[in-house]
Design a protein around this motif. Structure first.
Motif, short mmCIF file in Angstrom:
data_model
loop_
_atom_site.label_atom_id
_atom_site.label_comp_id
_atom_site.label_asym_id
_atom_site.label_seq_id
_atom_site.Cartn_x
_atom_site.Cartn_y
_atom_site.Cartn_z
N ASN A 1 -7.51 -1.38 -2.40
CA ASN A 1 -7.21 -0.67 -1.16
C ASN A 1 -7.65 -1.52 0.02
O ASN A 1 -8.44 -2.46 -0.11
N GLY B 1 -3.34 0.89 -3.28
CA GLY B 1 -2.27 0.33 -4.10
C GLY B 1 -2.83 -0.21 -5.39
O GLY B 1 -4.05 -0.30 -5.58
N THR C 1 0.84 -1.19 0.00
CA THR C 1 0.00 0.00 0.00
C THR C 1 0.88 1.24 0.00
O THR C 1 2.11 1.16 0.04
N ASN C 2 0.24 2.40 -0.03
CA ASN C 2 0.98 3.66 0.03
C ASN C 2 1.64 3.86 1.40
O ASN C 2 2.38 4.82 1.58
N TYR C 3 1.35 2.98 2.38
CA TYR C 3 2.01 3.03 3.68
C TYR C 3 3.26 2.14 3.72
O TYR C 3 3.91 2.01 4.75
#
Length: 533
Positions: free
Chosen positions: A289, A247, A195-197
């Motif tokens: 997501n 993502g 993910t973006n994390y």
């Protein structure tokens, strides 16, 4: 004549030795028991050699003039508390002196710390300390001084002589605080990668931050202020926390290996939940997501029996004019009653500036912790019925005994320091509800669609709760005190949502078992007010 000379000489030598011993050992004269309760104890001045010589001379002159032996006052009988209608009991007829009026004196610095017992009272005041060489002995002053079991006449206003009166204690107390708490937890549980994390998408992202709660208390003094019975309600509900990690389809991987053990059928036959999320399934392109939500709430009720000070001390109202009012003058609530406080007068207090309150009680604390992990796998924006939801809901109900204490130190006429804590042992009835699947179908064990993941389990375990409190109180009147400080509450033997995600699905029974072996740590500041506490 010879006998008188010898007797005078013996007395002079004896008193001289006593005076010299006082100088050498820096001992203080006897202090009246009532002065043990002073917030500003009277300075006990060491007797100098010159003063000792004057006292010797005065004693010799008294003996020489055949002065009568000083008679001590008769003991004061205990008042009758058997009825609230009896007439006021009058003190023994020793000499009294008027007390100066006082409107507000939270930290009483004089010897007039006397108390009312409900509707019964008896009066008296300590004798004047007298001037040097007056012939009144320190022992006589000590014996004739009031101790903190005697009272004024119970009036709520000044008497004709201008002396302050100690009214009956207003029997109710209470308070409220705003709580600015946060939850302290560990690193959390890993949910997904890709993910973006990055690799940091875990349950700690939805730990509640600082949020406002409250507690409110009310109670009544019992047995003429010797005890108090109080109820307190606490609520801390930070609301729902939510975070979404996005993502590319097929790039997100669930960090839940147990998803390989359960399946869903999206039309082409059963496929594992893990494959549905990472895009290896025929019917799914993979999650685009991941959403994690958490809703946490603490609430509880406690009932405590309080006792004040040591050796049977009791609360008492302040003496002085205007004490029967809430804000100094007017707005009276007690109809002749007065107000005390954490640093107010006590009968038989532990010391001058220190007040000790202890409590025994029963406490119920409920902790609701719900967490949902949702995967968008249907290709449509937002979360729909065919997306995958993993829900864990736990509820803890702690019930048991607790012991507590609070130390109040008077730092000045209005400011006091509070140090306290509580500790309890509780039985925790913990319940877990766990569900995995879409909104329309449940996930099931591989190869057996009758073993669905929708379980409920309970367990009863031993839990503990410890609470520490450090704060300040500023008295704005005899009835009201502004309080503020910092509080820490630690709870063990409880179930948390993130700790109850199953680690495997070897069987439905195993995956549905609750684990109440986690802990919570709440801490933060508070600000509030107390009434006649």
């Amino acid at each position: 004549m010879k006998t008188n000379v010898l007797r005078n000489s013996a007395v002079a030598i004896g008193l001289g030795i006593i005076g010299a011993s006082g100088v050498a050992q820096a001992q203080s004269p006897y202090s009246a028991p009532s002065r043990w309760n002073n917030f500003r104890p009277v300075s006990e001045k060491t007797q100098s050699a010159g003063e000792a010589a004057i006292n010797v001379k005065n004693a010799a002159n008294q003996i020489k003039s055949n002065a009568a032996v000083e008679e001590l006052p008769a003991p004061i009988a205990a008042p009758d508390y058997s009825t609230h209608q009896s007439a006021p009991y009058q003190a023994a007829p020793y000499q009294t002196s008027p007390m100066p009026s006082a409107g507000f004196a939270p930290c009483e610095a004089n010897g007039y710390s006397t108390h009312s017992y409900s509707n019964h009272s008896y009066s008296g005041s300590p004798q004047s300390s007298g001037a040097c060489g007056s012939g009144v002995s320190a022992y006589s002053q000590a014996v004739s001084s009031n101790w903190d079991g005697t009272t004024y006449n119970g009036a709520s206003s000044c008497n004709a002589s201008g002396a302050g009166a100690r009214p009956a204690l207003f029997p109710y107390f209470g308070g409220a605080n705003l709580l600015f708490f946060t939850l302290e937890e560990g690193a959390g549980r890993q949910i997904a990668t890709g993910t973006n994390y990055g690799t940091g998408f875990n349950t700690s992202l939805v730990d509640p931050g600082y949020s406002t709660g409250f507690d409110i208390s009310a109670g009544r003094y019992l047995d003429n202020g010797r005890f108090g019975l109080g109820l307190t309600y606490l609520l801390w509900n930070p609301g729902e926390e939510q975070v979404i990690g996005s993502g590319a389809a097929g790039a997100i991987r669930a960090s839940m290996p147990q998803y390989r053990d359960v399946s869903l059928n999206f039309g082409s036959g059963p496929e594992t939940v893990y494959d549905q999320i990472d895009g290896a399934s025929v019917d799914s392109l993979g999650a685009t997501n991941v959403r994690v939500s958490r809703d946490l709430q603490f609430q509880g009720i406690e009932a405590n029996l309080y006792s004040f000070g040591l050796m049977g001390a009791q609360r008492a109202a302040y003496a002085g004019c205007g004490n029967g009012s809430v804000f100094g003058r007017g707005l009276g609530l007690g109809s002749g009653c007065g107000y005390g406080g954490a640093t107010g007068p006590l009968a038989r207090s532990s010391s001058g500036r220190v007040r000790v309150m202890t409590s025994h009680g029963f406490r119920w604390l409920q902790i609701d912790d719900s967490m949902e992990t949702a995967y968008n796998v249907d290709g449509a924006p937002g979360y729909q019925a065919q997306d995958i939801y993993d829900n864990v809901d736990v509820e803890n109900n702690l019930m048991g005994y607790q012991f507590g204490g609070m130390l109040n130190y008077c730092m000045g006429k209005r400011l006091n320091l509070n140090i306290g804590g509580k500790f309890g042992l509780y039985g925790n009835r913990a319940e877990l509800k766990h569900r995995l699947g879409t909104e329309t179908q449940l996930a099931y064990l591989n190869g057996d669609n009758t073993q669905t993941i929708d379980t409920t389990s309970t367990d009863t375990v031993l839990a503990t709760l410890g609470e520490l409190d450090l704060g300040l109180g500023y008295r704005i009147s005899n009835a009201w005190t502004i309080t503020g400080g910092y509080r820490v509450m630690g709870i063990t033997g409880v179930a948390s949502a993130d700790d109850n995600y199953p680690n495997y699905y070897s069987s439905v029974a195993a995956s549905g078992n609750i684990h109440a072996d986690d802990s919570y740590l709440l801490h933060g500041g508070y600000l509030g007010m107390q009434f006649n506490w």
